[in-house]
Design a protein around this motif. Structure first.
Motif, PDB file in Angstrom:
ATOM      1  N   ASP A  95       0.838  -1.235  -0.069  1.00  0.00           N
ATOM      2  CA  ASP A  95      -0.083   0.065  -0.015  1.00  0.00           C
ATOM      3  C   ASP A  95       0.702   1.151   0.142  1.00  0.00           C
ATOM      4  O   ASP A  95       0.429   2.430  -0.498  1.00  0.00           O
ATOM      5  CB  ASP A  95      -0.855  -0.028   1.077  1.00  0.00           C
ATOM      6  N   TYR A  96       2.057   1.284   0.382  1.00  0.00           N
ATOM      7  CA  TYR A  96       2.899   2.221   0.731  1.00  0.00           C
ATOM      8  C   TYR A  96       4.071   2.429  -0.345  1.00  0.00           C
ATOM      9  O   TYR A  96       5.008   3.138  -0.253  1.00  0.00           O
ATOM     10  CB  TYR A  96       3.602   2.522   1.837  1.00  0.00           C
ATOM     11  N   ARG A  97       4.200   1.408  -1.607  1.00  0.00           N
ATOM     12  CA  ARG A  97       5.275   1.464  -2.304  1.00  0.00           C
ATOM     13  C   ARG A  97       5.345   2.731  -3.018  1.00  0.00           C
ATOM     14  O   ARG A  97       6.804   3.060  -3.530  1.00  0.00           O
ATOM     15  CB  ARG A  97       4.983   0.168  -3.376  1.00  0.00           C
ATOM     16  N   ASP A 128       1.962  16.262   4.331  1.00  0.00           N
ATOM     17  CA  ASP A 128       1.670  16.977   2.831  1.00  0.00           C
ATOM     18  C   ASP A 128       2.912  16.776   2.185  1.00  0.00           C
ATOM     19  O   ASP A 128       2.863  17.197   0.785  1.00  0.00           O
ATOM     20  CB  ASP A 128       1.830  18.456   3.302  1.00  0.00           C
ATOM     21  N   GLU A 129       4.041  15.954   2.488  1.00  0.00           N
ATOM     22  CA  GLU A 129       5.108  15.989   1.586  1.00  0.00           C
ATOM     23  C   GLU A 129       5.442  14.439   1.185  1.00  0.00           C
ATOM     24  O   GLU A 129       6.480  13.892   0.681  1.00  0.00           O
ATOM     25  CB  GLU A 129       6.419  16.291   2.316  1.00  0.00           C
ATOM     26  N   ASN A 130       4.062  13.674   1.249  1.00  0.00           N
ATOM     27  CA  ASN A 130       4.189  12.216   0.887  1.00  0.00           C
ATOM     28  C   ASN A 130       4.843  11.276   1.555  1.00  0.00           C
ATOM     29  O   ASN A 130       5.424  10.020   1.158  1.00  0.00           O
ATOM     30  CB  ASN A 130       4.524  12.042  -0.686  1.00  0.00           C
ATOM     31  N   ILE A 131       5.088  11.532   2.977  1.00  0.00           N
ATOM     32  CA  ILE A 131       5.710  10.638   3.941  1.00  0.00           C
ATOM     33  C   ILE A 131       4.786  10.204   5.102  1.00  0.00           C
ATOM     34  O   ILE A 131       4.377  11.332   5.772  1.00  0.00           O
ATOM     35  CB  ILE A 131       6.999  11.426   4.259  1.00  0.00           C
ATOM     36  N   THR A 132       4.787   9.161   5.132  1.00  0.00           N
ATOM     37  CA  THR A 132       3.548   8.550   6.207  1.00  0.00           C
ATOM     38  C   THR A 132       4.349   8.176   7.500  1.00  0.00           C
ATOM     39  O   THR A 132       5.470   7.473   7.186  1.00  0.00           O
ATOM     40  CB  THR A 132       2.770   7.356   5.459  1.00  0.00           C
ATOM     41  N   ILE A 133       3.979   7.912   8.570  1.00  0.00           N
ATOM     42  CA  ILE A 133       4.428   7.471   9.976  1.00  0.00           C
ATOM     43  C   ILE A 133       3.583   6.400  10.101  1.00  0.00           C
ATOM     44  O   ILE A 133       2.126   6.839  10.435  1.00  0.00           O
ATOM     45  CB  ILE A 133       4.677   8.475  10.787  1.00  0.00           C
ATOM     46  N   LEU A 134       3.960   5.160  10.429  1.00  0.00           N
ATOM     47  CA  LEU A 134       3.101   4.122  10.807  1.00  0.00           C
ATOM     48  C   LEU A 134       3.695   3.571  12.071  1.00  0.00           C
ATOM     49  O   LEU A 134       5.163   3.756  12.126  1.00  0.00           O
ATOM     50  CB  LEU A 134       3.060   3.195   9.847  1.00  0.00           C
ATOM     51  N   THR A 135       3.084   3.092  13.057  1.00  0.00           N
ATOM     52  CA  THR A 135       3.542   2.508  14.346  1.00  0.00           C
ATOM     53  C   THR A 135       3.052   1.056  14.365  1.00  0.00           C
ATOM     54  O   THR A 135       1.999   0.782  13.944  1.00  0.00           O
ATOM     55  CB  THR A 135       3.262   3.423  15.461  1.00  0.00           C
ATOM     56  N   VAL A 136       3.949   0.315  14.958  1.00  0.00           N
ATOM     57  CA  VAL A 136       3.495  -1.150  15.087  1.00  0.00           C
ATOM     58  C   VAL A 136       3.711  -1.433  16.590  1.00  0.00           C
ATOM     59  O   VAL A 136       4.789  -1.433  17.280  1.00  0.00           O
ATOM     60  CB  VAL A 136       4.590  -2.072  14.223  1.00  0.00           C
ATOM     61  N   ASN A 137       2.734  -1.915  17.297  1.00  0.00           N
ATOM     62  CA  ASN A 137       2.728  -2.318  18.705  1.00  0.00           C
ATOM     63  C   ASN A 137       2.628  -3.990  18.510  1.00  0.00           C
ATOM     64  O   ASN A 137       1.922  -4.464  17.781  1.00  0.00           O
ATOM     65  CB  ASN A 137       1.475  -1.712  19.248  1.00  0.00           C
ATOM     66  N   VAL A 195      11.760   4.065   4.727  1.00  0.00           N
ATOM     67  CA  VAL A 195      11.688   3.521   3.650  1.00  0.00           C
ATOM     68  C   VAL A 195      11.431   4.631   2.586  1.00  0.00           C
ATOM     69  O   VAL A 195      10.544   5.443   2.784  1.00  0.00           O
ATOM     70  CB  VAL A 195      10.414   2.543   3.814  1.00  0.00           C
ATOM     71  N   ASN A 196      12.011   4.549   1.599  1.00  0.00           N
ATOM     72  CA  ASN A 196      11.898   5.516   0.385  1.00  0.00           C
ATOM     73  C   ASN A 196      10.687   5.042  -0.266  1.00  0.00           C
ATOM     74  O   ASN A 196      10.191   4.005  -0.218  1.00  0.00           O
ATOM     75  CB  ASN A 196      13.178   5.785  -0.278  1.00  0.00           C
ATOM     76  N   ALA A 197      10.414   6.042  -1.213  1.00  0.00           N
ATOM     77  CA  ALA A 197       9.249   5.619  -2.108  1.00  0.00           C
ATOM     78  C   ALA A 197       9.271   4.430  -2.984  1.00  0.00           C
ATOM     79  O   ALA A 197       8.413   4.053  -3.669  1.00  0.00           O
ATOM     80  CB  ALA A 197       8.738   7.047  -2.941  1.00  0.00           C
ATOM     81  N   LYS A 198      10.628   3.711  -3.266  1.00  0.00           N
ATOM     82  CA  LYS A 198      10.692   2.682  -4.116  1.00  0.00           C
ATOM     83  C   LYS A 198      10.606   1.301  -3.129  1.00  0.00           C
ATOM     84  O   LYS A 198      10.882   0.493  -3.723  1.00  0.00           O
ATOM     85  CB  LYS A 198      12.151   2.882  -4.503  1.00  0.00           C
ATOM     86  N   GLY A 199      10.383   1.828  -1.797  1.00  0.00           N
ATOM     87  CA  GLY A 199      10.216   0.363  -0.908  1.00  0.00           C
ATOM     88  C   GLY A 199      11.612  -0.020  -0.581  1.00  0.00           C
ATOM     89  O   GLY A 199      11.417  -0.898   0.142  1.00  0.00           O
TER      90      GLY A 199
END
Length: 180
Positions: free
Chosen positions: A51-53, A85-94, A138-142
């Motif tokens: 989903d984030y590739r 807004d810069e196309n960078i997402t932050i996900l957290t994992v618990n 992780v960059n936009a290329k995965g």
């Protein structure tokens, strides 16, 4: 098999040590593609690595009992608001904590970051997380281009600039040399 108590003690000690060590962002000289994942968030929505590739992301592993994680979450929240807004997402994992414990913890701290539930800790092992918090850029290329072991001030201007630079980096770029 190790007892759950020993594993928890290891993470507590490693977390405290990593926060005080201040390792910062460590870049990889040869980025590898991020391991795929498929985890539900607190609402039950499934998130997959694919989903984030086309979007760079930071994925941060944490726990409610981890003092450095508690210190870091508000910084991650502010960084997420800036970087979205810069196309960078932050996900957290618990890993391993109940949905109820996590939700109560987040409400008390006004944190709204996406939390993925790794109930069996398989993603923790897959990404080779040895201390909490541990985050990967992780960059936009995965490609995983950097790792942070321990807490940092994610919303600090110099850190945000470094994240932006790494998120835009490609495999053939020289910006991946191992550094602090």
């Amino acid at each position: 098999m190790k007892s759950p108590m020993l594993v928890a003690l290891y993470f507590i000690l490693a977390s405290t040590a990593s926060w005080s060590a201040g390792l910062g962002i460590r870049t990889y000289s040869e980025p590898k593609f991020a391991s795929d994942f498929s985890l539900p968030d607190l609402t039950g929505q499934i998130h997959e690595g694919s989903d984030y590739r086309d979007r760079a992301y930071i994925i941060s592993f944490w726990a409610t009992w981890c003092v450095p994680c508690i210190k870091e979450l508000p910084d991650l929240q502010r960084a997420a608001e800036i970087l979205d807004d810069e196309n960078i997402t932050i996900l957290t994992v618990n890993s391993g904590e109940s949905r109820e414990v996590i939700e109560q913890f987040l409400v008390q701290r006004s944190v709204t970051l996406p939390v993925l539930l790794d109930q069996d800790s398989s993603m923790l092992r897959q990404w080779r997380v040895l201390a909490l918090p541990t985050s990967y850029i992780v960059n936009a290329k995965g490609q995983v281009v950097a790792r942070v072991v321990g807490g940092i001030d994610w919303d600090e201007l110099s850190i945000l600039a470094r994240v932006r630079s790494l998120a835009a980096a490609s495999q053939n770029d020289d910006s991946h040399r191992e550094s602090n």
